[in-house]
Design an enzyme around this catalytic site. Structure first.
Site, PDB file in Angstrom:
ATOM      1  N   CYS A  36      -9.541 -15.746 -10.274  1.00 35.52           N
ATOM      2  CA  CYS A  36      -8.199 -15.822 -10.862  1.00 35.52           C
ATOM      3  C   CYS A  36      -8.283 -16.383 -12.279  1.00 35.52           C
ATOM      4  O   CYS A  36      -7.272 -16.740 -12.873  1.00 35.52           O
ATOM      5  CB  CYS A  36      -7.272 -16.660  -9.988  1.00 35.52           C
ATOM      6  SG  CYS A  36      -7.924 -18.289  -9.652  1.00 35.52           S
ATOM      7  N   CYS A  56      16.930 -16.294  -8.918  1.00 35.67           N
ATOM      8  CA  CYS A  56      15.544 -16.138  -9.342  1.00 35.67           C
ATOM      9  C   CYS A  56      15.107 -14.756  -8.881  1.00 35.67           C
ATOM     10  O   CYS A  56      15.428 -14.341  -7.776  1.00 35.67           O
ATOM     11  CB  CYS A  56      14.675 -17.223  -8.708  1.00 35.67           C
ATOM     12  SG  CYS A  56      12.917 -16.957  -9.005  1.00 35.67           S
ATOM     13  N   CYS A 114      16.093 -11.962 -16.491  1.00 35.45           N
ATOM     14  CA  CYS A 114      16.504 -13.260 -15.956  1.00 35.45           C
ATOM     15  C   CYS A 114      17.279 -14.060 -17.004  1.00 35.45           C
ATOM     16  O   CYS A 114      16.917 -14.085 -18.175  1.00 35.45           O
ATOM     17  CB  CYS A 114      15.237 -14.007 -15.550  1.00 35.45           C
ATOM     18  SG  CYS A 114      15.504 -15.695 -15.110  1.00 35.45           S
ATOM     19  N   CYS A 116      13.113 -21.580 -18.509  1.00 34.50           N
ATOM     20  CA  CYS A 116      12.319 -21.783 -17.297  1.00 34.50           C
ATOM     21  C   CYS A 116      10.840 -21.604 -17.645  1.00 34.50           C
ATOM     22  O   CYS A 116      10.486 -20.827 -18.525  1.00 34.50           O
ATOM     23  CB  CYS A 116      12.752 -20.743 -16.264  1.00 34.50           C
ATOM     24  SG  CYS A 116      11.839 -20.769 -14.731  1.00 34.50           S
ATOM     25  N   GLN A 173      -2.048 -15.994   0.174  1.00 33.53           N
ATOM     26  CA  GLN A 173      -1.801 -15.324  -1.114  1.00 33.53           C
ATOM     27  C   GLN A 173      -0.297 -15.065  -1.255  1.00 33.53           C
ATOM     28  O   GLN A 173       0.314 -14.553  -0.317  1.00 33.53           O
ATOM     29  CB  GLN A 173      -2.549 -13.997  -1.148  1.00 33.53           C
ATOM     30  CG  GLN A 173      -4.054 -14.125  -1.108  1.00 33.53           C
ATOM     31  CD  GLN A 173      -4.670 -14.373  -2.476  1.00 33.53           C
ATOM     32  OE1 GLN A 173      -3.986 -14.324  -3.506  1.00 33.53           O
ATOM     33  NE2 GLN A 173      -5.948 -14.666  -2.491  1.00 33.53           N
ATOM     34  N   GLU A 210     -15.106 -23.474   3.195  1.00 37.09           N
ATOM     35  CA  GLU A 210     -13.879 -23.887   2.514  1.00 37.09           C
ATOM     36  C   GLU A 210     -13.758 -25.402   2.613  1.00 37.09           C
ATOM     37  O   GLU A 210     -14.151 -25.995   3.609  1.00 37.09           O
ATOM     38  CB  GLU A 210     -12.702 -23.174   3.220  1.00 37.09           C
ATOM     39  CG  GLU A 210     -11.346 -23.805   3.108  1.00 37.09           C
ATOM     40  CD  GLU A 210     -10.788 -23.753   1.698  1.00 37.09           C
ATOM     41  OE1 GLU A 210     -10.939 -22.735   1.010  1.00 37.09           O
ATOM     42  OE2 GLU A 210     -10.207 -24.772   1.279  1.00 37.09           O
ATOM     43  N   CYS A 247       7.465 -16.751 -15.483  1.00 36.20           N
ATOM     44  CA  CYS A 247       7.786 -15.394 -15.966  1.00 36.20           C
ATOM     45  C   CYS A 247       7.889 -15.282 -17.480  1.00 36.20           C
ATOM     46  O   CYS A 247       8.835 -14.697 -18.017  1.00 36.20           O
ATOM     47  CB  CYS A 247       9.080 -14.892 -15.326  1.00 36.20           C
ATOM     48  SG  CYS A 247       9.051 -14.899 -13.544  1.00 36.20           S
TER      49      CYS A 247
HETATM   50  N1  SAH Z   1     -10.140 -16.388  -0.433  1.00 32.22           N
HETATM   51  C1  SAH Z   1      -8.949 -17.075  -0.024  1.00 32.22           C
HETATM   52  C2  SAH Z   1      -8.582 -18.298  -0.862  1.00 32.22           C
HETATM   53  C3  SAH Z   1      -9.079 -18.398  -2.239  1.00 32.22           C
HETATM   54  S1  SAH Z   1      -8.378 -19.706  -3.170  1.00 32.22           S
HETATM   55  C4  SAH Z   1      -7.788 -16.105   0.053  1.00 32.22           C
HETATM   56  O1  SAH Z   1      -7.857 -15.004  -0.445  1.00 32.22           O
HETATM   57  O2  SAH Z   1      -6.760 -16.459   0.642  1.00 32.22           O
HETATM   58  C5  SAH Z   1      -9.768 -20.764  -3.414  1.00 32.22           C
HETATM   59  C6  SAH Z   1     -10.083 -21.653  -2.237  1.00 32.22           C
HETATM   60  O3  SAH Z   1     -11.172 -22.504  -2.604  1.00 32.22           O
HETATM   61  C7  SAH Z   1      -8.964 -22.585  -1.816  1.00 32.22           C
HETATM   62  O4  SAH Z   1      -8.681 -22.366  -0.466  1.00 32.22           O
HETATM   63  C8  SAH Z   1      -9.529 -23.993  -2.057  1.00 32.22           C
HETATM   64  O5  SAH Z   1      -9.114 -24.937  -1.090  1.00 32.22           O
HETATM   65  C9  SAH Z   1     -11.016 -23.763  -1.976  1.00 32.22           C
HETATM   66  N2  SAH Z   1     -11.861 -24.745  -2.692  1.00 32.22           N
HETATM   67  C10 SAH Z   1     -11.585 -25.351  -3.878  1.00 32.22           C
HETATM   68  N3  SAH Z   1     -12.604 -26.143  -4.253  1.00 32.22           N
HETATM   69  C11 SAH Z   1     -13.550 -26.040  -3.296  1.00 32.22           C
HETATM   70  C12 SAH Z   1     -14.847 -26.640  -3.119  1.00 32.22           C
HETATM   71  N4  SAH Z   1     -15.359 -27.474  -4.026  1.00 32.22           N
HETATM   72  N5  SAH Z   1     -15.544 -26.313  -2.013  1.00 32.22           N
HETATM   73  C13 SAH Z   1     -15.042 -25.458  -1.091  1.00 32.22           C
HETATM   74  N6  SAH Z   1     -13.820 -24.866  -1.219  1.00 32.22           N
HETATM   75  C14 SAH Z   1     -13.080 -25.144  -2.296  1.00 32.22           C
END
Ligand code: SAH
Length: 469
Positions: A427, A178, A76, A82, A301, A351, A85
């Protein structure tokens, strides 16, 4: 204190390892660690340090005596300027090895847990053009590179569309190509920028809060649908119509063209109304025959191909027989819950974002899944004894928290109800390790598998299987 004491030049130092957040590490002659921002492990360099911190230095390589054999030429043009990456100058095998190491080191040093034989990290097939979503910013005050400034040219047109310069909220690096999202992503962005300039449609200036065009989101799904969302600062109907009409004429393959008028100080669209201009207000992602509807505000994702790999590992680790009650904590739009549903008696997803839970319910219904249920709320408050007695005692918990990891109360609740198996998708291996050190009281790590979702960056995902001791 004299300047000499604060700053050092260390000569002929070998860079020995990668550290957190994309930095690399060397050792100073006094034995202290130096964190570097612009070198690759294996380089031999002279290092100019900044101010000394308590127990380490921060520095920059100012002269390269030998370049590492782990290096490769960044593809890039914006590498180094930037913010994205940052590992493009390292061969992909080396990136993977450092990611693997970081995960293992965190589990050992922070988690103090006993590790089984570590499964090798799963790399991506595609190491560029792997993102399904990009967000670009417009700006009337383009970032000028050092070369541009040195050239002495007069830059009348300072309109730009691209990415924020790291730590500069009002400076945008203009991007022509990009390497993160497949075509027509670059073509759409460049066309919008050029059309706007040619037709004197203004670009936003965050300092003066003037100008029309603010941000551009492009989503291209694995089903090849394209969503474009243009965020504007004000309601300039003629300019808006002119631009949107022409975007559509140029790119008839866009299946969802939407806009947002946002005159707040910040760029987030989550509290704003998204208006449909053309097509549908959503696109679909598909995985193993499951369809996921994604609107402008939905989370999905960002690396679809690798998300599929991550979910398969998660499902394998969960090792379901069809008789289990499964909880999917931090379920987002319920994708993992739906992905494992046919192997479970029932799946309960929790969630905190209400819109995500609405998507989860709608998607499950459209996918003809009738053994999932979804609940909104802060995990530490929702995941209680009462909730568990209402929804059933889980045999398996899948948990995929944000970067901060799980709230201590959530970890303690898992320990208290002690399901036979926990699959922890993370993550951020540092917070995962912290949580695992608490779970260690009752759980043994059976498997640990790192997955690379973001080539060319230092981010890494890790999946751990825990079973009751
Ligand atoms: N498992 C899902 C998303 C994971 S990302 C996938 O694979 O697509 C983590 C998620 O946790 C996000 O959606 C975020 O909104 C949620 N989150 C963050 N803090 C939280 C909390 N205190 N209680 C409940 N959910 C939460």
């Amino acid at each position: 204190m004299s300047r000499k004491k604060k700053f050092h030049l260390f000569e002929n130092i070998e860079v020995i390892d990668a550290a957190a957040k994309g930095k690399t590490v060397a050792k100073a002659p006094d034995g202290k660690v130096i964190f570097l921002s612009n070198a690759v492990p294996g380089d031999i360099v002279d290092i100019q340090t900044g101010r000394k911190r308590k127990s380490y230095y921060e520095g920059k390589a100012v002269k390269f005596h030998k370049l590492s054999d782990k290096r490769t030429e960044p593809v890039c043009d914006y590498f180094g300027v930037c913010g994205g990456c940052k590992w493009q100058n390292m061969k992909y095998e080396a990136q993977l090895a450092f990611k693997q190491n970081e995960v293992t080191n965190n589990l050992i040093r922070i988690g103090h847990v006993e590790l089984p034989e570590v499964t090798p990290i799963l790399g991506c097939k595609e190491t560029y053009f792997y993102r399904n979503k990009m967000e670009f910013s417009f700006s009337a005050s383009r970032w000028l590179t050092e070369e541009e400034i040195k050239s002495g040219n007069d830059f009348n047109n300072k309109n730009a569309c691209g990415f924020h310069i790291p730590r500069m909220w009002d400076k945008i690096l203009d991007i022509d190509k990009c390497h993160l999202q497949e075509d027509p992503s670059n073509a759409i962005r460049n066309y919008i920028k050029e059309f706007a300039i040619a037709n004197t449609i203004s670009f936003y200036n965050p300092r003066t809060q003037e100008g029309l065009l603010r941000t551009l989101m492009i989503r291209i799904s694995s089903t090849k649908e394209i969503m474009v969302v243009l965020q504007m600062f004000s309601d300039e109907k003629d300019n808006r119509e002119l631009l949107l009409q022409n975007v559509l004429k140029k790119f008839p393959e866009i299946t969802s063209l939407q806009y947002v008028i946002n005159n707040k100080g910040n760029d987030t669209i989550y509290d704003q109304k998204v208006v449909l201009y053309h097509g549908r207000d959503h696109i679909f992602e598909e995985m193993e025959g499951l369809k996921f509807k994604i609107n402008a505000k939905s989370f999905y994702q960002t690396n679809s191909a690798q998300a599929y790999e991550l979910y398969k590992i998660t499902r394998n680790f969960a090792n379901l027989t069809g008789n289990e009650v499964v909880y999917d904590l931090y379920t987002g739009t319920g994708t993992i819950a739906q992905f494992v549903a046919k192997n479970a008696k029932k799946v309960v997803g929790v969630e905190s974002v209400p819109e995500a839970i609405a998507d989860a319910k709608e998607n499950a219904k459209n996918n003809n899944i009738d053994n999932t249920s979804f609940f909104v709320g802060d995990m530490a408050k929702v995941f209680t004894d009462e909730f568990i007695s209402k929804n059933g005692m889980p045999e398996v918990i899948i948990t995929d928290p944000p970067r901060d990891g799980m709230h201590k109360k959530v970890v303690e609740q898992i320990l208290k109800i002690a399901p036979k198996r926990v699959v922890y998708v993370s993550c951020n291996a540092a917070t995962q390790a912290r949580d695992l050190s608490i779970l260690d009281e009752k759980y043994k790590i059976i498997k640990t598998q790192a997955v690379d979702m973001f080539p060319q960056t230092f981010h890494v995902e890790n999946v751990v299987l825990l079973e009751l001791r």
